[in-house]
Design a protein around this motif. Structure first.
Motif, PDB file in Angstrom:
ATOM      1  N   GLY A   1       0.810  -1.224   0.326  1.00 18.99           N
ATOM      2  CA  GLY A   1      -0.010  -0.035   0.124  1.00 18.99           C
ATOM      3  C   GLY A   1       0.830   1.230   0.245  1.00 18.99           C
ATOM      4  O   GLY A   1       0.611   2.226  -0.711  1.00 18.99           O
ATOM      5  N   LEU A   2       1.973   1.278   0.836  1.00 21.69           N
ATOM      6  CA  LEU A   2       2.649   2.475   0.849  1.00 21.69           C
ATOM      7  C   LEU A   2       3.429   2.702  -0.559  1.00 21.69           C
ATOM      8  O   LEU A   2       3.756   3.947  -0.758  1.00 21.69           O
ATOM      9  N   ALA A   3       4.069   1.609  -1.018  1.00 21.51           N
ATOM     10  CA  ALA A   3       4.446   1.739  -2.415  1.00 21.51           C
ATOM     11  C   ALA A   3       3.629   2.290  -3.401  1.00 21.51           C
ATOM     12  O   ALA A   3       3.841   3.255  -4.345  1.00 21.51           O
ATOM     13  N   CYS A   4       2.483   1.876  -3.255  1.00 14.80           N
ATOM     14  CA  CYS A   4       1.422   2.567  -4.477  1.00 14.80           C
ATOM     15  C   CYS A   4       1.305   3.982  -4.050  1.00 14.80           C
ATOM     16  O   CYS A   4       1.310   4.922  -4.985  1.00 14.80           O
ATOM     17  N   LEU A   5       1.217   4.398  -2.811  1.00 14.18           N
ATOM     18  CA  LEU A   5       0.926   5.745  -2.445  1.00 14.18           C
ATOM     19  C   LEU A   5       2.409   6.446  -2.811  1.00 14.18           C
ATOM     20  O   LEU A   5       2.305   7.814  -3.309  1.00 14.18           O
ATOM     21  N   ASP A   6       3.200   6.206  -2.534  1.00 11.48           N
ATOM     22  CA  ASP A   6       4.549   6.701  -2.642  1.00 11.48           C
ATOM     23  C   ASP A   6       4.779   6.771  -3.954  1.00 11.48           C
ATOM     24  O   ASP A   6       5.230   8.179  -4.344  1.00 11.48           O
ATOM     25  N   ARG A   7       4.404   6.163  -5.086  1.00  9.44           N
ATOM     26  CA  ARG A   7       4.624   6.517  -6.547  1.00  9.44           C
ATOM     27  C   ARG A   7       3.503   7.587  -6.805  1.00  9.44           C
ATOM     28  O   ARG A   7       3.938   8.099  -7.917  1.00  9.44           O
ATOM     29  N   CYS A   8       2.494   7.714  -6.341  1.00  3.39           N
ATOM     30  CA  CYS A   8       1.421   8.452  -6.964  1.00  3.39           C
ATOM     31  C   CYS A   8       1.467   9.969  -5.898  1.00  3.39           C
ATOM     32  O   CYS A   8       0.987  10.805  -6.413  1.00  3.39           O
ATOM     33  N   LEU A   9       2.387   9.830  -5.110  1.00  4.56           N
ATOM     34  CA  LEU A   9       2.343  10.938  -4.246  1.00  4.56           C
ATOM     35  C   LEU A   9       2.861  12.177  -4.776  1.00  4.56           C
ATOM     36  O   LEU A   9       2.332  13.376  -4.610  1.00  4.56           O
ATOM     37  N   PRO A  10       3.750  12.146  -5.807  1.00  7.05           N
ATOM     38  CA  PRO A  10       4.107  13.430  -6.749  1.00  7.05           C
ATOM     39  C   PRO A  10       2.965  14.252  -7.071  1.00  7.05           C
ATOM     40  O   PRO A  10       2.937  15.236  -7.445  1.00  7.05           O
ATOM     41  N   LEU A  11       1.908  13.403  -7.421  1.00  7.05           N
ATOM     42  CA  LEU A  11       0.468  14.272  -8.066  1.00  7.05           C
ATOM     43  C   LEU A  11      -0.084  14.930  -7.162  1.00  7.05           C
ATOM     44  O   LEU A  11      -0.762  15.956  -7.381  1.00  7.05           O
ATOM     45  N   LEU A  12       0.331  14.684  -5.670  1.00  5.11           N
ATOM     46  CA  LEU A  12      -0.372  15.354  -4.650  1.00  5.11           C
ATOM     47  C   LEU A  12       0.480  16.305  -3.897  1.00  5.11           C
ATOM     48  O   LEU A  12       0.014  17.384  -4.039  1.00  5.11           O
ATOM     49  N   ALA A  13       1.578  16.204  -3.923  1.00  2.20           N
ATOM     50  CA  ALA A  13       2.540  16.908  -3.433  1.00  2.20           C
ATOM     51  C   ALA A  13       4.128  16.552  -4.000  1.00  2.20           C
ATOM     52  O   ALA A  13       4.918  16.007  -3.386  1.00  2.20           O
ATOM     53  N   PRO A  14       4.256  17.238  -4.917  1.00  2.48           N
ATOM     54  CA  PRO A  14       5.279  17.074  -5.855  1.00  2.48           C
ATOM     55  C   PRO A  14       6.701  17.444  -4.660  1.00  2.48           C
ATOM     56  O   PRO A  14       7.823  16.878  -4.735  1.00  2.48           O
ATOM     57  N   GLU A  15       6.592  18.354  -4.012  1.00  2.00           N
ATOM     58  CA  GLU A  15       7.922  18.940  -3.177  1.00  2.00           C
ATOM     59  C   GLU A  15       7.870  18.289  -1.993  1.00  2.00           C
ATOM     60  O   GLU A  15       8.847  18.462  -1.225  1.00  2.00           O
ATOM     61  N   ARG A  16       7.228  17.236  -1.590  1.00  2.00           N
ATOM     62  CA  ARG A  16       7.194  16.774  -0.235  1.00  2.00           C
ATOM     63  C   ARG A  16       7.474  15.142  -0.448  1.00  2.00           C
ATOM     64  O   ARG A  16       7.017  14.322   0.253  1.00  2.00           O
ATOM     65  N   ALA A  17       8.363  14.862  -1.515  1.00  2.00           N
ATOM     66  CA  ALA A  17       8.582  13.276  -1.826  1.00  2.00           C
ATOM     67  C   ALA A  17       9.134  12.409  -0.562  1.00  2.00           C
ATOM     68  O   ALA A  17       8.964  11.219  -0.438  1.00  2.00           O
ATOM     69  N   GLU A  18      10.007  13.123   0.272  1.00  2.00           N
ATOM     70  CA  GLU A  18      10.581  12.429   1.602  1.00  2.00           C
ATOM     71  C   GLU A  18       9.725  12.382   2.663  1.00  2.00           C
ATOM     72  O   GLU A  18      10.170  11.539   3.836  1.00  2.00           O
ATOM     73  N   VAL A  19       8.397  12.815   2.695  1.00  2.00           N
ATOM     74  CA  VAL A  19       7.544  12.950   3.757  1.00  2.00           C
ATOM     75  C   VAL A  19       7.015  11.405   4.257  1.00  2.00           C
ATOM     76  O   VAL A  19       6.656  11.026   5.261  1.00  2.00           O
ATOM     77  N   LEU A  20       7.370  10.529   3.277  1.00  2.00           N
ATOM     78  CA  LEU A  20       6.858   9.095   3.821  1.00  2.00           C
ATOM     79  C   LEU A  20       8.055   8.119   4.099  1.00  2.00           C
ATOM     80  O   LEU A  20       7.893   6.993   4.652  1.00  2.00           O
ATOM     81  N   ARG A  21       9.355   8.555   4.348  1.00  2.00           N
ATOM     82  CA  ARG A  21      10.426   8.045   4.626  1.00  2.00           C
ATOM     83  C   ARG A  21      10.189   7.347   5.896  1.00  2.00           C
ATOM     84  O   ARG A  21      10.684   6.192   6.273  1.00  2.00           O
ATOM     85  N   PRO A  22       9.792   8.281   6.828  1.00  2.00           N
ATOM     86  CA  PRO A  22       9.589   7.684   8.373  1.00  2.00           C
ATOM     87  C   PRO A  22       8.407   6.464   8.393  1.00  2.00           C
ATOM     88  O   PRO A  22       8.748   5.290   9.259  1.00  2.00           O
ATOM     89  N   VAL A  23       7.534   6.475   7.572  1.00  2.00           N
ATOM     90  CA  VAL A  23       6.516   5.413   7.368  1.00  2.00           C
ATOM     91  C   VAL A  23       7.051   3.988   6.828  1.00  2.00           C
ATOM     92  O   VAL A  23       7.100   2.992   7.206  1.00  2.00           O
ATOM     93  N   TRP A  24       7.876   4.446   5.894  1.00  2.00           N
ATOM     94  CA  TRP A  24       9.045   2.913   5.407  1.00  2.00           C
ATOM     95  C   TRP A  24       9.663   2.473   6.379  1.00  2.00           C
ATOM     96  O   TRP A  24       9.963   1.359   6.702  1.00  2.00           O
ATOM     97  N   ALA A  25      10.395   3.478   7.239  1.00  2.00           N
ATOM     98  CA  ALA A  25      11.117   2.919   8.425  1.00  2.00           C
ATOM     99  C   ALA A  25      10.210   2.220   9.469  1.00  2.00           C
ATOM    100  O   ALA A  25      10.895   1.193   9.868  1.00  2.00           O
ATOM    101  N   ALA A  26       9.044   2.522   9.593  1.00  3.62           N
ATOM    102  CA  ALA A  26       8.012   1.734  10.521  1.00  3.62           C
ATOM    103  C   ALA A  26       8.074   0.620   9.929  1.00  3.62           C
ATOM    104  O   ALA A  26       7.756  -0.483  10.756  1.00  3.62           O
ATOM    105  N   VAL A  27       7.822   0.456   8.798  1.00  2.04           N
ATOM    106  CA  VAL A  27       7.471  -0.762   7.933  1.00  2.04           C
ATOM    107  C   VAL A  27       8.542  -1.717   8.265  1.00  2.04           C
ATOM    108  O   VAL A  27       8.491  -2.973   8.518  1.00  2.04           O
ATOM    109  N   ALA A  28       9.806  -1.169   8.052  1.00  5.25           N
ATOM    110  CA  ALA A  28      11.219  -2.110   8.556  1.00  5.25           C
ATOM    111  C   ALA A  28      11.119  -2.562   9.876  1.00  5.25           C
ATOM    112  O   ALA A  28      11.575  -3.656  10.052  1.00  5.25           O
ATOM    113  N   ARG A  29      10.660  -1.780  10.800  1.00  7.35           N
ATOM    114  CA  ARG A  29      10.529  -2.139  12.101  1.00  7.35           C
ATOM    115  C   ARG A  29       9.386  -3.083  12.455  1.00  7.35           C
ATOM    116  O   ARG A  29       9.326  -3.494  13.753  1.00  7.35           O
ATOM    117  N   GLY A  30       8.488  -3.484  11.403  1.00  5.01           N
ATOM    118  CA  GLY A  30       7.208  -4.045  11.889  1.00  5.01           C
ATOM    119  C   GLY A  30       6.146  -3.711  12.389  1.00  5.01           C
ATOM    120  O   GLY A  30       5.421  -4.291  13.031  1.00  5.01           O
TER     121      GLY A  30
END
Length: 176
Positions: free
Chosen positions: A25-54
């Protein structure tokens, strides 16, 4: 999307665990996020880190923070055929809790929305942009099925897919 490929995607989503569902789900959102907020590409990085931590508390906290940071993003877009609203719905639909049922429902919705977004920007039904998104979704699910180490590849696929979509939208805007 061919029925066998679509069936393969649904089967992979059905077989994914919480980490795989969250990453899908996060990957789909991340790929489409530039259409919503092109200047905020890194905003989901902490969410990716949370996925890595389980997941757990880190997931809940990082999702809440991303929502705050993206509040109001895309509000000025007009004439986009509803694409910004579709991407906003993916963001708004991120489950706050790390649990299989809500993550599965969200991953399925994100998959459907991301494919629709790519189809809307493609030159033909099932054209190259849509086909590339389908391949990325399958590759993400395959990567994360190998455990936490596959998350790096999933993130790379998302960044690449976001660049491709952003380039297509930018090119269309210049030629319109």
């Amino acid at each position: 999307m061919t029925s066998s490929t679509g069936r393969g995607l649904r089967e992979r989503i059905d077989g994914a665990d919480e980490r795989g569902l969250a990453a899908a789900g996060l990957a789909c959102l991340d790929r489409c996020l530039p259409l919503l907020a092109p200047e905020r590409a890194e905003v989901l990085r902490p969410v990716w880190a949370a996925v890595a931590r389980g997941g757990g508390g880190a997931w809940t906290e990082s999702v809440a923070k991303a929502r705050v940071e993206l509040e109001g993003a895309g509000g000025e877009a007009a004439g986009d055929g509803g694409v910004v609203a579709m991407v906003r719905a993916m963001l708004d639909g991120v489950p706050a809790d790390w649990a299989e049922a809500p993550l599965r429902a969200w991953a399925e919705r994100c998959s459907t929305v991301a494919l629709a977004v790519h189809r809307l920007h493609d030159v033909t039904d099932d054209g190259p942009l849509h086909a590339g998104e389908l391949r990325r979704q399958l590759a993400v699910l395959d990567s994360v099925a190998h455990g936490p180490t596959g998350l790096r590849r999933a993130r790379e696929l998302s960044v690449e897919g976001g660049r491709v979509l952003r380039a297509v939208v930018s090119r269309r805007a210049r030629t319109a």
